[in-house]
Design a protein around this motif. Structure first.
Motif, PDB file in Angstrom:
ATOM      1  N   THR A 114      35.456  18.437  41.948  1.00 37.10           N
ATOM      2  CA  THR A 114      35.887  19.534  42.621  1.00 37.10           C
ATOM      3  C   THR A 114      34.921  19.657  43.902  1.00 37.10           C
ATOM      4  N   GLY A 115      34.954  20.406  45.138  1.00 33.85           N
ATOM      5  CA  GLY A 115      34.046  19.928  46.082  1.00 33.85           C
ATOM      6  C   GLY A 115      32.922  21.649  45.499  1.00 33.85           C
ATOM      7  N   ALA A 116      33.162  22.116  44.956  1.00 27.43           N
ATOM      8  CA  ALA A 116      31.828  23.169  44.857  1.00 27.43           C
ATOM      9  C   ALA A 116      30.817  22.906  44.071  1.00 27.43           C
ATOM     10  N   PHE A 117      29.553  22.462  44.857  1.00 26.50           N
ATOM     11  CA  PHE A 117      28.488  22.210  44.435  1.00 26.50           C
ATOM     12  C   PHE A 117      27.656  22.907  43.544  1.00 26.50           C
ATOM     13  N   ASP A 118      27.837  24.478  42.971  1.00 22.53           N
ATOM     14  CA  ASP A 118      27.533  25.393  42.497  1.00 22.53           C
ATOM     15  C   ASP A 118      28.317  25.980  42.066  1.00 22.53           C
ATOM     16  N   ALA A 119      27.586  26.605  40.258  1.00 23.40           N
ATOM     17  CA  ALA A 119      28.826  27.646  40.128  1.00 23.40           C
ATOM     18  C   ALA A 119      28.303  28.020  38.946  1.00 23.40           C
ATOM     19  N   THR A 120      28.815  29.413  38.278  1.00 19.82           N
ATOM     20  CA  THR A 120      28.533  29.992  37.703  1.00 19.82           C
ATOM     21  C   THR A 120      28.718  30.310  36.646  1.00 19.82           C
ATOM     22  N   PHE A 121      29.370  30.304  35.265  1.00 23.90           N
ATOM     23  CA  PHE A 121      29.606  29.851  33.394  1.00 23.90           C
ATOM     24  C   PHE A 121      29.923  30.863  33.210  1.00 23.90           C
ATOM     25  N   PHE A 122      30.442  32.127  32.782  1.00 24.85           N
ATOM     26  CA  PHE A 122      30.600  32.555  31.947  1.00 24.85           C
ATOM     27  C   PHE A 122      30.915  32.732  30.658  1.00 24.85           C
ATOM     28  N   LEU A 123      31.157  31.529  30.779  1.00 27.84           N
ATOM     29  CA  LEU A 123      31.937  30.827  29.318  1.00 27.84           C
ATOM     30  C   LEU A 123      30.648  30.901  28.098  1.00 27.84           C
ATOM     31  N   THR A 124      29.279  31.043  28.742  1.00 26.87           N
ATOM     32  CA  THR A 124      27.910  31.493  27.287  1.00 26.87           C
ATOM     33  C   THR A 124      28.249  32.569  26.998  1.00 26.87           C
ATOM     34  N   GLY A 134      25.336  39.649  34.852  1.00 29.74           N
ATOM     35  CA  GLY A 134      26.281  40.674  36.216  1.00 29.74           C
ATOM     36  C   GLY A 134      28.360  40.716  35.963  1.00 29.74           C
ATOM     37  N   SER A 135      28.964  41.018  36.576  1.00 28.16           N
ATOM     38  CA  SER A 135      29.944  40.981  36.597  1.00 28.16           C
ATOM     39  C   SER A 135      30.285  39.545  37.417  1.00 28.16           C
ATOM     40  N   PRO A 136      31.650  39.179  37.049  1.00 31.78           N
ATOM     41  CA  PRO A 136      32.193  38.021  37.320  1.00 31.78           C
ATOM     42  C   PRO A 136      32.857  37.954  38.988  1.00 31.78           C
ATOM     43  N   GLU A 137      33.615  39.064  38.593  1.00 31.15           N
ATOM     44  CA  GLU A 137      34.094  39.418  40.140  1.00 31.15           C
ATOM     45  C   GLU A 137      32.845  39.457  41.403  1.00 31.15           C
ATOM     46  N   LYS A 138      31.821  39.822  41.034  1.00 34.90           N
ATOM     47  CA  LYS A 138      30.705  39.939  42.246  1.00 34.90           C
ATOM     48  C   LYS A 138      30.359  39.050  42.784  1.00 34.90           C
ATOM     49  N   GLN A 139      30.202  37.839  42.113  1.00 34.32           N
ATOM     50  CA  GLN A 139      29.370  36.389  42.835  1.00 34.32           C
ATOM     51  C   GLN A 139      29.709  35.730  43.022  1.00 34.32           C
ATOM     52  N   ARG A 140      28.576  36.064  44.534  1.00 34.16           N
ATOM     53  CA  ARG A 140      28.896  34.898  45.495  1.00 34.16           C
ATOM     54  C   ARG A 140      28.402  33.561  45.285  1.00 34.16           C
ATOM     55  N   THR A 141      29.642  32.671  44.730  1.00 28.57           N
ATOM     56  CA  THR A 141      29.344  31.432  44.414  1.00 28.57           C
ATOM     57  C   THR A 141      30.051  30.423  44.412  1.00 28.57           C
ATOM     58  N   ALA A 142      30.631  29.506  44.730  1.00 28.65           N
ATOM     59  CA  ALA A 142      31.621  28.594  45.013  1.00 28.65           C
ATOM     60  C   ALA A 142      32.455  28.098  44.013  1.00 28.65           C
ATOM     61  N   CYS A 143      32.472  28.836  42.556  1.00 27.79           N
ATOM     62  CA  CYS A 143      33.248  29.127  41.684  1.00 27.79           C
ATOM     63  C   CYS A 143      32.571  29.756  40.493  1.00 27.79           C
ATOM     64  N   VAL A 144      33.924  30.444  39.631  1.00 25.92           N
ATOM     65  CA  VAL A 144      33.293  31.412  38.651  1.00 25.92           C
ATOM     66  C   VAL A 144      34.036  30.653  37.525  1.00 25.92           C
ATOM     67  N   VAL A 145      32.931  30.398  36.435  1.00 29.39           N
ATOM     68  CA  VAL A 145      34.108  29.487  35.281  1.00 29.39           C
ATOM     69  C   VAL A 145      34.238  30.629  33.964  1.00 29.39           C
ATOM     70  N   VAL A 146      35.448  30.759  33.727  1.00 30.08           N
ATOM     71  CA  VAL A 146      35.758  31.794  32.651  1.00 30.08           C
ATOM     72  C   VAL A 146      37.043  31.550  31.390  1.00 30.08           C
ATOM     73  N   GLY A 147      36.638  31.668  30.347  1.00 30.14           N
ATOM     74  CA  GLY A 147      37.753  30.872  29.583  1.00 30.14           C
ATOM     75  C   GLY A 147      38.610  31.873  29.075  1.00 30.14           C
ATOM     76  N   VAL A 148      39.690  31.119  28.857  1.00 30.34           N
ATOM     77  CA  VAL A 148      41.239  32.086  28.420  1.00 30.34           C
ATOM     78  C   VAL A 148      41.698  30.985  26.465  1.00 30.34           C
ATOM     79  N   PHE A 149      41.731  31.797  25.807  1.00 27.60           N
ATOM     80  CA  PHE A 149      42.742  31.768  24.625  1.00 27.60           C
ATOM     81  C   PHE A 149      43.289  31.110  24.220  1.00 27.60           C
ATOM     82  N   GLU A 150      44.433  30.661  23.703  1.00 26.26           N
ATOM     83  CA  GLU A 150      45.072  30.192  23.378  1.00 26.26           C
ATOM     84  C   GLU A 150      46.341  32.259  22.477  1.00 26.26           C
TER      85      GLU A 150
END
Ligand code: BES
Ligand code: MN
Ligand code: ZN
Length: 498
Positions: free
Chosen positions: A103-113, A8-24
């Motif tokens: 952090t206080g987040a109990f759940d998270a969705t990783f887009f790193l995968t 799914g799309s990251p902006e549509k995730q109802r979650t305590a935290c969305v995790v995405v990467g940033v390259f140098e």
């Protein structure tokens, strides 16, 4: 921790935290870009101000980003895109899980995968991310009266895949990751336990309870059984100890009865003082780790049983202490091993090979397809390879190759060492069929040569994990290696890797 897979799309995730990467330097990955678009450039703005360069190991936590449904967004620095490989992928997962636990987040969705790792499949990324996420939360604090518990630990982790048609293979890979992580944790804990707790009888009890839980065959040989079988090399090591030795055999049957089993043999010296050839005092406590081979084959068995792999697997653990004492073996003693070969014990600190040789002879009873022993066998292997690679020795090159490949796949690497006949002469004894030491040079190789004299009847490999099984210093502790290598080898043998 609870796990699931999602596309799914990251902006549509109802979650305590969305995790995405940033390259140098400051290069958004695709999911980060999607979040940026949804937020009207909010993320790109922050990055432009210089708060996140994308350096590996860095993170930036954002709250209530406009246009997105998650409570938080965690940006994870990935380093340079052209250098992004297996190790960097693993580090990004580790850093993200550690940060989330603060952090206080109990759940998270990783887009790193969803990040591309060269030559690695979606299943690989999910398996590895699951394994690493769980491993990051491993703790050994059962002997601390005050535990520093994480206040709000991460409880639910969702891993993203790009396409819906990847969901089912990703779910299988995730289940494998969980099983391997639990095997790894068992291995670490057995290794970390103090030697007054984790003695041979304790290992036997662990094996019995694993057999109960996973419906395995369990056989425990006692001293009298060993005497009846003529295991005088193993018994010679046990003589000085007040703890009774045990020889543990666990069997899992996941394939047809006619399929020959793979047999894993793990060195289980629950404490190695050196015996009469006593070790120096400095760091002797670390010799509680001399049963890490045993711990790793037990952890591997647990993972295989949990995954229900379609293979037959037996693990054998010769377990004993190596202690000095009035009844201990003397340098110069000659014993007859179960195979009938005689051994002059010139150094009682070269005990691993003595317990392994009888276990390797015992392995013949299982009519094995392949036998792999795992042992913290020689300081010389640490000199040769440091704590990066385990040493692989084999009487069959294709088996060595398969183990090296499994180590690459799991990022638990090993290196092929020679086992040429030319080294065998170093084990000559004037009085017995062989000595148990080969002199100062090539110590890891002569140890393997010693074992090779007891493994002529089957395809065999030996893993020397003396440098890789535990870490010293400030973050002292068992690493769980080579459980990742072994489980990946067995996944491959079971036809479960692409
Ligand atoms: N358990 C040790 C090997 C070891 C030593 C592993 C240090 C990790 C760190 C093994 O039983 C041993 O003592 N080996 C001797 C053999 C020697 C006497 C031929 C060694 O490596 O010194
Ligand atoms: Mn020793
Ligand atoms: Zn030892």
């Amino acid at each position: 921790m609870e796990f699931s897979i999602k596309s799914g799309s990251p902006e549509k995730q109802r979650t305590a935290c969305v995790v995405v990467g940033v390259f140098e330097s400051r290069k958004l990955t695709l999911p980060a870009e999607l979040l940026d678009k949804a937020s009207n450039g909010y993320i790109a703005d922050i990055i432009r101000r210089g708060d996140m360069e994308g350096k590996a190991g860095t993170t930036l936590l954002l709250h209530s980003v406009p246009g997105t449904l998650a409570d938080r967004i965690l940006l994870v620095g990935l380093g340079k895109e052209k250098d992004f490989r297996e190790k960097e992928f693993g580090n990004a997962i580790r850093v993200a899980v550690k940060t989330l636990n603060d952090t206080g987040a109990f759940d998270a969705t990783f887009f790193l995968t969803e990040l591309a790792v060269r030559k690695r499949s979606t299943a690989w990324r999910i398996r590895q991310a699951t394994l690493i996420a769980l491993d990051t939360t491993y703790k050994f604090d059962q002997f601390k009266s005050k535990k520093d518990d994480v206040r709000r630990p991460l409880r639910k982790l969702t891993l993203a895949v790009e396409r819906r048609n990847e969901l089912s293979e990703a779910e299988e890979a995730q289940a494998q990751g969980v099983a391997i992580a639990e095997g790894l944790a068992l291995t670490k804990t057995l290794g970390n336990l103090p030697p007054n707790v984790c003695h041979p009888s304790y290992l036997a009890d662990q094996a019995r309870s694993m057999a109960e839980t996973f419906k395995l065959d369990c056989e425990i040989l006692e001293r009298a059984d060993m005497e009846a079988l003529g295991m005088h090399a193993l018994l010679a090591v046990a003589r000085g100890s007040h703890q009774p030795p045990k020889l543990i055999a666990l069997t899992y049957k996941g394939a047809k009865a006619a399929d020959k089993p793979i047999v894993l043999v793990g060195k289980g010296v629950t404490f190695d003082t050196g015996g009469i050839s006593l070790k120096p005092a400095a760091e002797m406590d670390e010799m509680k780790y001399d049963m890490c081979g045993a711990a790793s084959v037990l952890g591997t068995m647990q993972a295989v049983a949990r995954m229900q792999l379609p293979i037959n697997l037996t693990v054998i653990v010769p377990a004993t202490e190596n202690m000095p004492g009035g009844n201990a073996t003397r340098p110069g003693d000659i014993v007859t091993a179960m195979s009938g070969q005689t051994i002059e014990i010139l150094n009682t600190d070269a005990e691993g090979r003595l317990i392994l040789c009888d276990a390797l002879t015992y392995a013949e009873r299982f009519d094995p397809d392949t036998v792999i022993d795992v042992a913290t066998l020689t300081g010389a292997c640490v000199v040769a390879l440091g704590n990066i690679a385990s040493g692989v020795f084999s009487n069959k090159d294709s088996l060595a190759r398969d183990l090296l490949d499994a180590g690459e796949e799991a990022h638990d690497r090993a290196w092929h060492m020679p086992l040429w006949d030319d080294y065998q002469d170093l084990l000559k004894s004037p009085f017995a069929d062989m000595a148990n030491i080969g002199g100062r040079w090539g110590g890891a190789i002569t140890a393997a040569c010693f074992l090779s004299r007891f493994t002529k009847k089957y395809d065999w490999a030996h893993l020397d994990i003396a440098g890789t099984a535990w870490k010293s210093g400030a973050d002292k502790g068992a690493t769980g290696r080579p459980v990742p290598l072994l489980t990946h080898y067995l996944l491959q043998r079971a036809g479960k890797l692409d």
